[in-house]
Design an enzyme around this catalytic site. Structure first.
Site, short mmCIF file in Angstrom:
data_model
loop_
_atom_site.label_atom_id
_atom_site.label_comp_id
_atom_site.label_asym_id
_atom_site.label_seq_id
_atom_site.Cartn_x
_atom_site.Cartn_y
_atom_site.Cartn_z
N ASN A 54 15.88 -1.17 -8.23
CA ASN A 54 15.72 -0.13 -9.26
C ASN A 54 14.33 -0.24 -9.87
O ASN A 54 13.73 -1.32 -9.86
CB ASN A 54 16.79 -0.29 -10.36
CG ASN A 54 16.80 -1.70 -10.95
OD1 ASN A 54 17.45 -2.61 -10.44
ND2 ASN A 54 16.05 -1.88 -12.03
N ARG A 83 25.46 -16.54 -5.74
CA ARG A 83 24.88 -17.64 -6.52
C ARG A 83 25.55 -17.69 -7.88
O ARG A 83 26.19 -16.74 -8.31
CB ARG A 83 23.37 -17.46 -6.66
CG ARG A 83 22.96 -16.16 -7.31
CD ARG A 83 21.54 -16.18 -7.90
NE ARG A 83 20.44 -16.66 -7.08
CZ ARG A 83 19.68 -15.90 -6.29
NH1 ARG A 83 19.92 -14.60 -6.18
NH2 ARG A 83 18.68 -16.42 -5.61
N THR A 84 25.39 -18.82 -8.57
CA THR A 84 25.77 -18.91 -9.98
C THR A 84 24.55 -18.53 -10.79
O THR A 84 23.47 -19.06 -10.58
CB THR A 84 26.23 -20.34 -10.32
OG1 THR A 84 27.43 -20.62 -9.58
CG2 THR A 84 26.52 -20.48 -11.80
N HIS A 85 24.73 -17.56 -11.69
CA HIS A 85 23.61 -17.11 -12.52
C HIS A 85 23.55 -17.88 -13.84
O HIS A 85 24.58 -18.30 -14.38
CB HIS A 85 23.74 -15.61 -12.82
CG HIS A 85 23.41 -14.74 -11.65
ND1 HIS A 85 24.35 -14.40 -10.70
CD2 HIS A 85 22.25 -14.15 -11.27
CE1 HIS A 85 23.77 -13.63 -9.78
NE2 HIS A 85 22.50 -13.46 -10.10
N GLU A 104 16.49 -5.53 -19.40
CA GLU A 104 15.42 -5.51 -20.40
C GLU A 104 15.41 -4.18 -21.15
O GLU A 104 15.81 -3.16 -20.63
CB GLU A 104 14.03 -5.67 -19.73
CG GLU A 104 13.86 -6.91 -18.92
CD GLU A 104 14.65 -6.88 -17.63
OE1 GLU A 104 14.75 -5.80 -17.00
OE2 GLU A 104 15.19 -7.94 -17.26
N SER A 116 17.43 -14.32 -11.94
CA SER A 116 17.74 -15.48 -11.09
C SER A 116 16.46 -16.11 -10.56
O SER A 116 15.37 -15.85 -11.06
CB SER A 116 18.63 -15.03 -9.92
OG SER A 116 17.91 -14.22 -9.02
I1 8IG Z 1 19.55 -5.80 -9.25
O1 8IG Z 1 15.92 -4.24 -13.66
C1 8IG Z 1 18.56 -6.05 -10.91
N1 8IG Z 1 18.63 -7.19 -11.56
N2 8IG Z 1 16.52 -8.40 -15.50
N3 8IG Z 1 16.22 -6.29 -14.57
C2 8IG Z 1 16.80 -7.52 -14.54
N4 8IG Z 1 17.61 -7.92 -13.59
C3 8IG Z 1 17.87 -7.03 -12.62
C4 8IG Z 1 17.33 -5.75 -12.58
C5 8IG Z 1 16.46 -5.35 -13.62
N5 8IG Z 1 17.79 -5.14 -11.49
#
Ligand code: 8IG
Length: 270
Positions: free
Chosen positions: A233, A90-92, A191, A210
């Site tokens: 994660n 995708r485009t973010h 974050e 996204s």
């Molecule tokens: I993969 O912990 C993924 N994308 N904002 N935070 C944000 N985007 C993410 C994270 C995350 N893990």
């Protein structure tokens, strides 16, 4: 008298992308679209055999993929009696190409005939007990980008944006699936731990970069929306370890067969 060159609207741009898509794939209409997020690429093979694969850049209005583990390809897959349109990347929003570029694939899918879209992503998880590699259904979202894909006085209703029907269908396929509220941050940085606490205190369970803008565009276009996050994660500050992109890709590889099975069974029931 002179005439200014007519710039196509985003909807006209999507219609011409859909026309080129039909030409290049040989598939007149697609039924269901899927957008694969971080970690979801290994799951795609379970959906069925590709009848065509094209580069996103072969279609008007698409730009090249920019992230490792994101492949700038579109596959047309015949699955049972349905034609699936699968965006392998995708485009973010954080790429800075504008919101219209972010939702162009969604509008193209709508113009190609899709009545439902499955938006997947990789994200951080906040809920106690969630583990990396776990898929979670998106029940609702909080859009912290401060923007919308819709321009003008079109007050689209977002009640039940994430289809209760499709979520129930997912739970029939896998009764262990949990749900959560997805919070989209602009990124591209992750974050801070304080922002993760803020997301939690405002009612969020998943943090990512996204999906919400695409879901809004899909609803505007009248599509049924299913959102599934892969918790790759624990959100920043929750595990005691720093975040890294390799961890995201590894979580996807480890969970690929579960996610592939889930996607193919759900798509068959839509
Ligand atoms: I993969 O912990 C993924 N994308 N904002 N935070 C944000 N985007 C993410 C994270 C995350 N893990």
């Amino acid at each position: 008298m002179t005439h200014a060159a007519q710039v196509p609207t985003p909807y006209e741009a999507a219609a011409s992308a859909a026309a080129t898509l039909a030409e290049l794939t040989g598939v007149e209409r697609h039924d269901i679209a899927l957008v694969l997020g971080s970690g979801w690429l290994p799951a795609v093979d379970a959906l069925g055999e590709a009848t065509a694969e094209i580069d996103t850049t072969d279609l008007p209005g698409f730009s090249a993929a920019a992230v490792a583990g994101h492949s700038g390809k579109i596959r047309s897959i015949r699955s049972g009696d349905k034609n699936l349109l699968v965006f392998l990347s995708r485009t973010h929003y954080y790429e800075g190409k504008g919101v219209a570029a972010v939702v162009h694939p969604v509008r193209t899918a709508a113009a190609a005939g899709c009545s439902a879209i499955v938006l997947t992503n990789g994200c951080g998880g906040l809920k106690e007990g969630w583990q990396p590699g776990q898929p979670v259904l998106i029940s609702d979202h909080i859009n912290l980008t401060g923007t919308s894909p819709i321009v003008g006085a079109n007050f689209v209703d977002l009640t039940d944006l994430y289809s209760p029907r499709l979520r129930a269908m997912c739970k029939e396929v896998d009764g262990t699936l949990d749900e959560g509220v997805y919070v989209q941050f602009p990124g591209p940085h992750y974050e801070t731990p304080a922002e993760v606490r803020m997301a939690g205190s405002m009612g969020g369970h998943l943090v990512g970069m996204s999906t919400t803008l695409e879901a809004i565009a899909a609803r505007e276009a009248g599509m049924e929306v299913l959102g599934i996050s892969l918790v790759t994660n624990l959100a920043a500050g929750l595990s005691g370890e720093p975040l890294n992109h390799e961890e995201v890709l590894e979580a996807g590889r480890a969970a690929a067969s579960r996610m592939g099975g889930l996607l193919s069974q759900v798509v068959a029931r839509i």
